[in-house]
Design a protein around this motif. Structure first.
Motif, PDB file in Angstrom:
ATOM      1  N   ALA A   1     -11.838  -5.008  13.794  1.00 24.74           N
ATOM      2  CA  ALA A   1     -10.677  -4.825  12.917  1.00 24.74           C
ATOM      3  C   ALA A   1     -10.508  -3.349  12.566  1.00 24.74           C
ATOM      4  O   ALA A   1      -9.385  -2.837  12.537  1.00 24.74           O
ATOM      5  N   GLU A   2     -11.617  -2.660  12.322  1.00 25.18           N
ATOM      6  CA  GLU A   2     -11.547  -1.228  12.052  1.00 25.18           C
ATOM      7  C   GLU A   2     -11.034  -0.466  13.278  1.00 25.18           C
ATOM      8  O   GLU A   2     -10.220   0.447  13.151  1.00 25.18           O
ATOM      9  N   LEU A   3     -11.524  -0.849  14.447  1.00 25.46           N
ATOM     10  CA  LEU A   3     -11.043  -0.190  15.670  1.00 25.46           C
ATOM     11  C   LEU A   3      -9.547  -0.389  15.837  1.00 25.46           C
ATOM     12  O   LEU A   3      -8.827   0.543  16.220  1.00 25.46           O
ATOM     13  N   LYS A   4      -9.063  -1.575  15.539  1.00 29.47           N
ATOM     14  CA  LYS A   4      -7.620  -1.838  15.643  1.00 29.47           C
ATOM     15  C   LYS A   4      -6.869  -0.941  14.676  1.00 29.47           C
ATOM     16  O   LYS A   4      -5.838  -0.356  15.032  1.00 29.47           O
ATOM     17  N   ARG A   5      -7.364  -0.829  13.443  1.00 30.71           N
ATOM     18  CA  ARG A   5      -6.703   0.032  12.463  1.00 30.71           C
ATOM     19  C   ARG A   5      -6.653   1.472  12.947  1.00 30.71           C
ATOM     20  O   ARG A   5      -5.667   2.172  12.761  1.00 30.71           O
ATOM     21  N   GLU A   6      -7.763   1.924  13.546  1.00 36.04           N
ATOM     22  CA  GLU A   6      -7.857   3.315  13.989  1.00 36.04           C
ATOM     23  C   GLU A   6      -7.035   3.586  15.247  1.00 36.04           C
ATOM     24  O   GLU A   6      -6.503   4.677  15.419  1.00 36.04           O
ATOM     25  N   ARG A   7      -6.934   2.627  16.134  1.00 36.40           N
ATOM     26  CA  ARG A   7      -6.379   2.881  17.462  1.00 36.40           C
ATOM     27  C   ARG A   7      -4.921   2.473  17.644  1.00 36.40           C
ATOM     28  O   ARG A   7      -4.267   2.949  18.553  1.00 36.40           O
ATOM     29  N   ARG A   8      -4.401   1.591  16.799  1.00 31.49           N
ATOM     30  CA  ARG A   8      -3.029   1.153  17.010  1.00 31.49           C
ATOM     31  C   ARG A   8      -2.061   2.213  16.507  1.00 31.49           C
ATOM     32  O   ARG A   8      -2.393   3.016  15.639  1.00 31.49           O
ATOM     33  N   SER A   9      -0.888   2.224  17.064  1.00 29.86           N
ATOM     34  CA  SER A   9       0.138   3.198  16.708  1.00 29.86           C
ATOM     35  C   SER A   9       1.181   2.541  15.812  1.00 29.86           C
ATOM     36  O   SER A   9       1.814   1.558  16.222  1.00 29.86           O
ATOM     37  N   ARG A  10       1.367   3.069  14.622  1.00 28.98           N
ATOM     38  CA  ARG A  10       2.313   2.526  13.656  1.00 28.98           C
ATOM     39  C   ARG A  10       3.746   2.608  14.206  1.00 28.98           C
ATOM     40  O   ARG A  10       4.144   3.617  14.766  1.00 28.98           O
ATOM     41  N   GLY A  11       4.453   1.498  14.075  1.00 27.75           N
ATOM     42  CA  GLY A  11       5.861   1.486  14.443  1.00 27.75           C
ATOM     43  C   GLY A  11       6.139   1.357  15.931  1.00 27.75           C
ATOM     44  O   GLY A  11       7.288   1.486  16.360  1.00 27.75           O
ATOM     45  N   VAL A  12       5.142   1.085  16.728  1.00 24.39           N
ATOM     46  CA  VAL A  12       5.323   0.969  18.176  1.00 24.39           C
ATOM     47  C   VAL A  12       5.171  -0.498  18.570  1.00 24.39           C
ATOM     48  O   VAL A  12       4.196  -1.154  18.193  1.00 24.39           O
ATOM     49  N   ALA A  13       6.147  -1.017  19.323  1.00 25.40           N
ATOM     50  CA  ALA A  13       6.080  -2.404  19.780  1.00 25.40           C
ATOM     51  C   ALA A  13       4.787  -2.635  20.553  1.00 25.40           C
ATOM     52  O   ALA A  13       4.356  -1.789  21.334  1.00 25.40           O
TER      53      ALA A  13
END
Length: 152
Positions: free
Chosen positions: A129-141
């Motif tokens: 879950a932390e990795l997802k928070r760190e690696r995902r890009s806000r506002g990108v489909a």
């Protein structure tokens, strides 16, 4: 490449943050969970071995019948007596191997992993879950925090 400022560091509703616990504990619990996931794959292979061995035994039984029909009774009798229904290990068919594995190793392993997760509030996959928070890009489909989040 996405700018670091575009990374979403907010918390997802689905997972509490690993930041609520010390990093060493989160990593240790994550490693034990990773090991359990590997064990789940191994267990699947063991069950596949169990199923394939049973299928093999029934195919050998059919081969015995065909050998008899072809007039090879001596070989058919010997295979039927010595191979059909044979133990795969001394005194054991594969169902016994599976049961012993489950009772001796798999169930205790699962219990320890569950106990270790109590150190992090019982939550699963905190490290991921932390990795997802760190690696995902806000506002990108395709990078939504949850299934309910919509990116336009």
């Amino acid at each position: 490449m996405t700018d670091v400022s575009d990374r979403d560091t907010r918390l997802d509703d689905d997972h509490p943050t690993a930041r609520n616990y010390d990093r060493a504990t989160v990593e240790a619990v994550g490693k034990l969970t990773e090991a359990l996931e590997t064990l789940e794959v191994a267990r699947g292979h063991l069950y596949q071995f169990h199923r394939m061995t049973g299928t093999t035994d029934f195919a050998v039984g059919e081969a015995v019948d065909l050998l008899r029909e072809a007039g090879h009774d001596d070989l058919a009798d010997r295979i039927a007596r010595e191979l059909v229904g044979r133990n795969v290990l001394p005194g054991r068919w594969t169902f016994q191997v599976v049961e012993d594995f489950d009772d001796t190793y798999y169930q205790p392993f699962r219990a320890f992993e569950r106990q270790a997760r109590e150190l992090t509030g019982g939550e699963r996959h905190l490290l991921e879950a932390e990795l997802k928070r760190e690696r995902r890009s806000r506002g990108v489909a395709g990078h939504e925090a949850t299934p309910d989040e919509q990116v336009r």
